[in-house]
Design an enzyme around this catalytic site. Structure first.
Site, PDB file in Angstrom:
ATOM      1  N   SER A 337       0.819  -1.211   0.000  1.00 44.13           N
ATOM      2  CA  SER A 337       0.000   0.000   0.000  1.00 44.13           C
ATOM      3  C   SER A 337       0.855   1.265   0.000  1.00 44.13           C
ATOM      4  O   SER A 337       2.045   1.243   0.318  1.00 44.13           O
ATOM      5  CB  SER A 337      -0.930   0.013   1.220  1.00 44.13           C
ATOM      6  OG  SER A 337      -0.196   0.256   2.402  1.00 44.13           O
ATOM      7  N   CYS A 338       0.225   2.376  -0.316  1.00 43.70           N
ATOM      8  CA  CYS A 338       0.896   3.680  -0.340  1.00 43.70           C
ATOM      9  C   CYS A 338       0.844   4.342   1.032  1.00 43.70           C
ATOM     10  O   CYS A 338       0.611   5.550   1.148  1.00 43.70           O
ATOM     11  CB  CYS A 338       0.257   4.577  -1.385  1.00 43.70           C
ATOM     12  SG  CYS A 338       0.481   3.987  -3.070  1.00 43.70           S
ATOM     13  N   ASP A 339       1.047   3.583   2.066  1.00 45.93           N
ATOM     14  CA  ASP A 339       1.081   4.091   3.436  1.00 45.93           C
ATOM     15  C   ASP A 339       2.430   3.731   4.031  1.00 45.93           C
ATOM     16  O   ASP A 339       2.822   2.557   4.034  1.00 45.93           O
ATOM     17  CB  ASP A 339      -0.051   3.465   4.261  1.00 45.93           C
ATOM     18  CG  ASP A 339      -0.245   4.154   5.602  1.00 45.93           C
ATOM     19  OD1 ASP A 339       0.756   4.292   6.340  1.00 45.93           O
ATOM     20  OD2 ASP A 339      -1.381   4.530   5.932  1.00 45.93           O
ATOM     21  N   ASN A 380      -6.614   1.364  -0.285  1.00 44.48           N
ATOM     22  CA  ASN A 380      -5.805   1.657  -1.475  1.00 44.48           C
ATOM     23  C   ASN A 380      -6.260   0.856  -2.690  1.00 44.48           C
ATOM     24  O   ASN A 380      -5.515   0.710  -3.665  1.00 44.48           O
ATOM     25  CB  ASN A 380      -4.331   1.377  -1.227  1.00 44.48           C
ATOM     26  CG  ASN A 380      -3.543   2.612  -0.843  1.00 44.48           C
ATOM     27  OD1 ASN A 380      -2.330   2.544  -0.694  1.00 44.48           O
ATOM     28  ND2 ASN A 380      -4.187   3.745  -0.652  1.00 44.48           N
TER      29      ASN A 380
END
Length: 390
Positions: A337-339, A380
């Site tokens: 994910s983009c976290d 996401n």
């Protein structure tokens, strides 16, 4: 990768049962998938039940609510610890009798208490006076047990102060429950998740026994002791075999509490974790700079899609790759994910084969507990963890 078994403290590793591996070897997966072998669930249930003896085994549904798991356990005679209306409805829909279900969450919606009462559930947990008020108003005459806070724990993952109350409040709550027309039958507690050896329960049980005997001395005729969960699974460090572990815990309980009319235990992780394998894929292997000492290995599953228990790196999952046995080196393991919080192991990097590359299939062993139930719904845009039961 391996699981540990034995008559006492396990000292050798044996392969995961072949039925599960045979299924994995002939099945393709196009997304991260948890595969559960319900035969292993049944075997673990039988072992824990033998060790627990006359204690009632209430499976903690939150560990893995797969319908196939619940149905198999109902067939074996299991009882259930439910934390919500949804878990109660799940168990009832599959044939569980209401008298085998306890509503063990101390934080409940009033309408859900009323629903449970109408459904025939009579046993509820509480750790605050206003919770007792809600139970009395919506489930009049119900049996209640008071959850105690645990200050002393040797678990790998001690529970926070979110649940439970101290000695003085517990005694007051017993009195309040009686005044409200409820039936205060006993206490519950949780020793902490992943308490790896039965001997590690001793200090917690000493603490709980002092409160139990104080309540009895104050005139409360307690009949129920709920010892909660804490039963371990193998994540790389030796654990006792399930039957020996449960028997050891019961010896410690009897020595401190004497002949209690009814004892409940709520295994979750220790019952289902080793029945499951997550099949996933490597998306990327890379360095952040020429000076970077560790590779970054990115999987198509992360903390938001099933591996939430890597928080604090408390749970060390066991990984199997196509290159096992070849030279290995430390890597930082992360999700897709983009976290930036979606990093699984960084403080203690994971040793994985140097040949690992994008597209490789990876098996994460002993992931039957707290993976599918923690998986987010499309964070996401990544799909939630699929579950297949055999």
């Amino acid at each position: 990768m391996t699981m540990l078994f034995g008559e006492a403290v396990a000292s050798r590793a044996v392969p995961v049962p072949s039925r599960l591996d045979a299924f994995l070897s002939v099945t393709e997966f196009d997304r991260p998938t948890l595969v559960i072998d319900t035969d292993i669930v049944a075997e673990r249930y039988a072992a824990l039940k033998r060790g627990l003896g006359r204690a009632d085994l209430h499976y903690a549904v939150k560990a893995n609510p797969a319908r196939e798991v619940i149905a198999r356990l109902i067939g074996l005679g299991s009882h259930f610890d439910a934390a919500s209306r949804g878990e109660i409805e799940l168990c009832l829909s599959l044939g569980a009798r209401p008298e085998t279900i306890s509503f063990g969450n101390t934080i409940k919606r009033a309408s859900d208490i009323a629903f449970a009462h109408r459904a025939g559930i009579t046993l509820f947990a509480a750790d605050a006076d206003v919770e007792l008020d809600k139970i009395a108003a919506n489930a009049p005459g119900a049996r209640v047990y008071i959850r105690l806070i645990v200050e002393t724990s040797q678990a790998d993952w001690p529970l926070s102060r979110k649940f439970g109350c101290d000695r003085d409040m517990a005694l007051n709550l017993l009195n309040r429950a009686r005044a409200l027309g409820l039936d205060p039958v006993g206490f519950s507690f949780h020793v902490g998740s992943q308490t790896r050896q039965s001997a590690m329960w001793a200090a917690t049980l000493d603490e709980m026994a002092r409160i139990w005997h104080a309540a009895r001395a104050a005139g409360h005729d307690l009949s129920l002791l709920n010892i909660g969960g804490g039963f371990p699974a193998f994540y790389g460090e030796p654990i006792e075999a399930p039957e020996a572990y449960a028997a050891g815990v019961m010896r410690l309980v009897r020595a401190r509490f004497g002949d209690v009319a009814r004892i409940m235990a709520e295994p979750g992780r220790g019952l289902v974790a080793e029945s499951g394998v997550i099949v996933c894929e490597v998306l990327l292997v890379a360095h952040k700079s020429a000076r970077d000492a560790h590779r970054w290995v990115f999987l198509d599953i992360g903390r938001f899609s099933g591996l939430a228990e890597t928080e604090g790196e408390a749970i060390r999952y066991q990984f199997e790759t196509p290159h096992d046995g070849l030279p290995a080196g430390p890597c930082i393991l992360a999700g897709p994910s983009c976290d930036s919080a979606d990093v699984l192991y960084e403080k203690r990097p994971m040793a994985l084969p140097l040949a690992l590359s994008a597209g490789d299939r990876v098996l994460i062993r002993n992931t039957g507990a707290y993976t599918s139930s923690y998986s987010s719904i499309g964070f996401n845009g990544f799909p939630p963890l699929d579950v297949v039961a055999i």
